[in-house]
Design a protein around this motif. Structure first.
Motif, PDB file in Angstrom:
ATOM      1  N   LYS A  73      61.476 -28.820 -13.266  1.00 51.52           N
ATOM      2  CA  LYS A  73      60.406 -29.816 -13.148  1.00 51.52           C
ATOM      3  C   LYS A  73      60.992 -31.222 -13.046  1.00 51.52           C
ATOM      4  N   ASP A 129      63.399 -28.472 -19.173  1.00 56.48           N
ATOM      5  CA  ASP A 129      62.832 -28.028 -17.895  1.00 56.48           C
ATOM      6  C   ASP A 129      63.504 -28.742 -16.725  1.00 56.48           C
ATOM      7  N   GLU A 154      60.281 -22.103 -19.308  1.00 56.51           N
ATOM      8  CA  GLU A 154      60.113 -23.463 -19.794  1.00 56.51           C
ATOM      9  C   GLU A 154      59.123 -23.495 -20.966  1.00 56.51           C
TER      10      GLU A 154
END
Length: 331
Positions: free
Chosen positions: A297, A294, A193
């Protein structure tokens, strides 16, 4: 030979005030004011860190003039890890072997104290050649160098690092200067990421070159003015960091990262710790952020009860543009 013309001293910090003033003046001349302020050198020299780290200065003088320095920091939390900074020599005294002598003194002090892994940072090719001759090697994607006292490569160190955290118990602790050095290898690991911690301005070495080393801790030290940070620790290695910053109207922004493979539960507990801190400090709202790339997340934020907003943060750099999504936590 340098030994015949110069005197060499090893000083255990805290240093005396008159020497502190001379050192700060010397470093400002070499590095500039910004370096001295960002590294918090005044507070370190006066002994602010003495409960968490051991600091040593190695100084070469020509008469009463300071001509060269090396600054060694050894972690008290884990004496195996150390860092080198403020390697500096006045221009007219370079090429005389002075820095080599001071580096040798620093290495001996570190290894005599039980040290194994010594970090430093440099973008200077000439300096890097000196460090390489002592056994330092660059970490991929960074300007950070690591010297392994066993003579092994950085890859061996990181294999040990990652294998050590696979089975040990993970604890979440409030971040402070006892982790000044532990931040370095954690950030140097290449993550898929792009954004590690937007609050701290830290990004993956897989995407961006990390040029800081001993200055990495200052990213989190500055956060303490309007927030806090927490670390996940396993067998004295850091597994991750989460931070909280309070903005206008006491809106808290949370961001953080963990080493891949440590499990989603660790990151969830991490974020819950940060949420509790924000609530206990009367946050009016709690926001969280995630890079557009990402997915892990973003899914985690939805799982803990966050709602995507229309707000976006775009960060431009010479490497490209980062597109950050903002989420709001439903309290």
């Amino acid at each position: 030979m340098a030994e015949k013309s110069f005197s060499f001293k090893k000083i255990d910090i805290p240093a005396e005030r008159h020497l502190i003033d001379k050192l700060l003046e010397f470093w400002v001349e070499i590095f500039g004011d910004e370096h001295v302020v960002n590294q918090g050198l005044l507070s370190i020299l006066t002994g602010k860190d003495r409960n968490f780290n051991r600091d040593f200065l190695f100084i070469a003088q020509h008469g009463t003039i300071i001509v060269s320095t090396v600054h060694l920091t050894i972690s008290k939390f884990d004496k195996r890890i150390g860092g080198i900074g403020e390697v500096a020599t006045l221009k007219q005294y370079r090429g005389k072997g002075i820095a080599r002598i001071l580096c040798s003194m620093a290495i001996k002090t570190f290894e005599d104290s039980g040290g194994k892994w010594l970090f430093l940072g440099t973008s200077n090719p000439a300096a890097a050649r000196l460090y390489y001759s002592f056994g330092w090697h660059y970490l991929t994607g960074t300007k950070i160098m690591l010297r392994n006292s066993s003579g092994n490569t950085p890859e061996v160190f990181f294999n040990k690092y990652l294998s050590s955290i696979k089975t040990g118990k993970i604890s979440i602790l409030r971040g402070d200067s006892r982790f000044r050095l532990q931040v370095i290898p954690l950030v140097a690991i290449p993550y898929d990421e792009p954004v590690l911690d937007l609050n701290a301005g830290l990004f993956s070495t897989r995407w961006y070159t990390q040029r800081s080393c001993m200055g990495l801790y200052s990213h989190y030290e500055k956060l303490e003015e309007n927030g806090a940070w927490f670390v996940a620790v396993c067998r004295k290695f850091l597994v991750g960091i989460v931070s909280i910053v309070f903005h206008d109207n006491n809106i808290a922004q949370i961001d953080g990262f963990c080493i891949p493979g440590t499990g989603k539960k660790v990151l969830l507990n991490f974020y819950k710790t940060a949420i509790d801190y924000a609530k206990n400090n009367n946050a009016s709202e709690i926001h969280m952020v995630a890079d557009a790339l990402d997915e892990n997340k973003k899914q985690m934020l939805l799982k803990i009860g966050c709602i995507p907003t229309d707000e976006r943060v775009k960060i431009e750099s010479k490497e490209g543009i980062l597109d950050i999504s903002v989420y709001r936590y439903r309290q």
